[in-house]
Design a protein around this motif. Structure first.
Motif, short mmCIF file in Angstrom:
data_model
loop_
_atom_site.label_atom_id
_atom_site.label_comp_id
_atom_site.label_asym_id
_atom_site.label_seq_id
_atom_site.Cartn_x
_atom_site.Cartn_y
_atom_site.Cartn_z
N PHE A 288 44.81 44.41 42.53
CA PHE A 288 46.09 43.94 42.00
C PHE A 288 45.86 42.86 40.95
O PHE A 288 46.53 42.85 39.89
CB PHE A 288 46.95 43.40 43.14
N VAL A 289 44.93 41.94 41.22
CA VAL A 289 44.68 40.83 40.29
C VAL A 289 43.94 41.28 39.04
O VAL A 289 44.27 40.84 37.92
CB VAL A 289 43.90 39.71 41.02
N THR A 290 42.97 42.15 39.18
CA THR A 290 42.11 42.52 38.05
C THR A 290 42.61 43.74 37.26
O THR A 290 42.25 43.89 36.09
CB THR A 290 40.69 42.81 38.55
N ILE A 291 43.44 44.58 37.90
CA ILE A 291 43.91 45.78 37.21
C ILE A 291 45.41 45.75 36.98
O ILE A 291 45.89 45.86 35.84
CB ILE A 291 43.54 47.05 38.02
N THR A 292 46.18 45.57 38.06
CA THR A 292 47.64 45.68 37.96
C THR A 292 48.24 44.58 37.09
O THR A 292 49.01 44.87 36.16
CB THR A 292 48.27 45.64 39.36
N LEU A 293 47.90 43.33 37.40
CA LEU A 293 48.51 42.23 36.66
C LEU A 293 48.21 42.26 35.16
O LEU A 293 49.12 42.12 34.34
CB LEU A 293 48.08 40.90 37.28
N PRO A 294 46.95 42.43 34.75
CA PRO A 294 46.69 42.47 33.30
C PRO A 294 47.41 43.62 32.59
O PRO A 294 47.93 43.43 31.48
CB PRO A 294 45.17 42.63 33.21
N LEU A 295 47.43 44.80 33.19
CA LEU A 295 48.06 45.95 32.54
C LEU A 295 49.58 45.88 32.61
O LEU A 295 50.27 46.46 31.75
CB LEU A 295 47.56 47.25 33.18
N LEU A 296 50.10 45.20 33.62
CA LEU A 296 51.55 45.10 33.78
C LEU A 296 52.13 43.89 33.06
O LEU A 296 53.35 43.78 32.95
CB LEU A 296 51.89 45.04 35.28
N ALA A 297 51.27 43.00 32.58
CA ALA A 297 51.74 41.75 31.97
C ALA A 297 52.75 41.97 30.83
O ALA A 297 53.77 41.27 30.77
CB ALA A 297 50.55 40.92 31.49
N PRO A 298 52.51 42.91 29.90
CA PRO A 298 53.53 43.11 28.83
C PRO A 298 54.89 43.52 29.38
O PRO A 298 55.92 43.04 28.90
CB PRO A 298 52.91 44.21 27.97
N MET A 299 54.92 44.38 30.39
CA MET A 299 56.20 44.80 30.97
C MET A 299 56.85 43.66 31.74
O MET A 299 58.09 43.52 31.73
CB MET A 299 55.98 46.00 31.89
N MET A 300 56.05 42.83 32.38
CA MET A 300 56.58 41.65 33.06
C MET A 300 57.27 40.73 32.05
O MET A 300 58.40 40.26 32.28
CB MET A 300 55.46 40.89 33.77
N LEU A 301 56.58 40.47 30.95
CA LEU A 301 57.12 39.57 29.94
C LEU A 301 58.38 40.17 29.30
O LEU A 301 59.34 39.45 29.01
CB LEU A 301 56.06 39.29 28.87
N LEU A 302 58.37 41.48 29.11
CA LEU A 302 59.54 42.14 28.54
C LEU A 302 60.74 42.02 29.48
O LEU A 302 61.85 41.69 29.05
CB LEU A 302 59.23 43.62 28.30
N ALA A 303 60.51 42.27 30.77
CA ALA A 303 61.61 42.18 31.75
C ALA A 303 62.15 40.75 31.84
O ALA A 303 63.37 40.54 31.87
CB ALA A 303 61.11 42.64 33.12
#
Length: 313
Positions: free
Chosen positions: A223-238
């Motif tokens: 979750f920390v090394t794969i999910t968070l980095p790849l999901l970061a743009p969508m998190m920021l967009l939301a």
């Protein structure tokens, strides 16, 4: 007839050439010609109010005072020195931060829970996103009925669970009125975060997790090394989109507390509404609206730049 043909020929040739050039030009710019009426209409409906509001900023535009005398920066000074305005701005910041944070965390938890396929998943997702399609006015009214004392069921249920009589004034007593507004807003807009984050999670290639599992990486590390980095743009967009809407919180407060008791639950939007459409100080209300616009633009510009940086990376 011969005379007519003789004189019509030299006139018809330049006219035909002009029509040909017009036809070629229209074919070349056909897509712009299609959208031109809509663009002109939007500009007319946006530029005129914008220019009018700039004029209102510097005059005494008050329905209770005749004339529109030039007052300079007086409207801005009135708003900046008004303690209610400052308190409403502070409350807007607090509400926005708490609401968006809770909605993000709950939306992320729901999105993580819905990434795996299981029976009934589609039905659950459909139920979760229902609040998105309900008007904020209806949401505020529904939660007001649920929380209202003494007719709402909330105090009765709490009394049964806790074993003693609960008589909380959810809509009239601090801090319960703030909690009630947060509950209503989080209930409605958590699905917004959920939908965007779920879309981001489903876009992550599954083979990355398979490779991480073969390397002995546990769930939290993945979750920390794969999910968070790849999901970061969508998190920021939301967060950006939701924050842009959260600073305009008005409907729910108008229905649930009407800004009360007194001015305790005034947000900036409710304050400007009261100033402009209840007290008719339109010059001051316009100045306050421009101040909120500039402050919001600064924050959103920062978030958008971070978002673009994430996309480039």
């Amino acid at each position: 007839m011969v005379g007519d043909v003789t004189f019509a020929g030299p006139i018809a040739q330049p006219r035909q050439a002009w029509l040909d050039r017009l036809s070629v030009w229209s074919d070349r710019h056909f897509k712009w010609l299609l959208v031109a009426p809509a663009v002109l209409l939007i500009l007319a409906l946006s530029i005129y109010p914008l220019l009018f509001s700039i004029w209102v900023l510097f005059v005494n535009y008050d329905f209770q005072v005749p004339g529109h005398a030039f007052v300079g920066l007086k409207n801005f000074r009135q708003v900046v020195t008004d303690p209610i305005a400052l308190r409403s701005l502070w409350l807007t910041v607090v509400f926005s931060a708490i609401n968006v944070s809770l909605e993000f965390l709950l939306g992320l938890a729901l999105a993580l829970a819905m990434t795996r396929t299981f029976r009934g998943r589609g039905l659950i997702i459909s139920i979760l996103i229902i609040p998105l399609f309900i008007s904020p006015v209806i949401v505020g009214q529904a939660w007001a009925l649920v929380l209202q004392r003494p007719f709402g069921p909330t105090n009765y249920v709490l009394s049964q669970l806790l074993g003693f009589d609960v008589t909380i004034g959810w809509l009239t007593e601090a801090p319960w009125n703030y909690i009630a507004i947060i509950i209503a807003d989080v209930w409605q807009w958590t699905p917004f975060m959920f939908v965007i984050l779920l879309a981001g999670l489903t876009a992550i290639p599954p083979n990355l997790y398979e490779a991480a599992e073969l390397d002995g990486v546990d769930g939290w590390q993945a979750f920390v090394t794969i999910t968070l980095p790849l999901l970061a743009p969508m998190m920021l967009l939301a967060i950006t989109f939701r924050l842009l809407d959260a600073v305009k919180l008005f409907d729910t407060i108008f229905i649930m507390t009407n800004g009360g008791p007194g001015t305790k639950t005034y947000t900036s939007a409710f304050y400007l509404y009261t100033l402009g459409f209840t007290q008719f100080h339109l010059g001051e209300a316009t100045a306050g609206a421009w101040i909120i616009l500039v402050l919001t633009a600064i924050v959103i510009t920062f978030l958008v730049r971070r978002l673009l940086r994430e996309e480039i990376a």
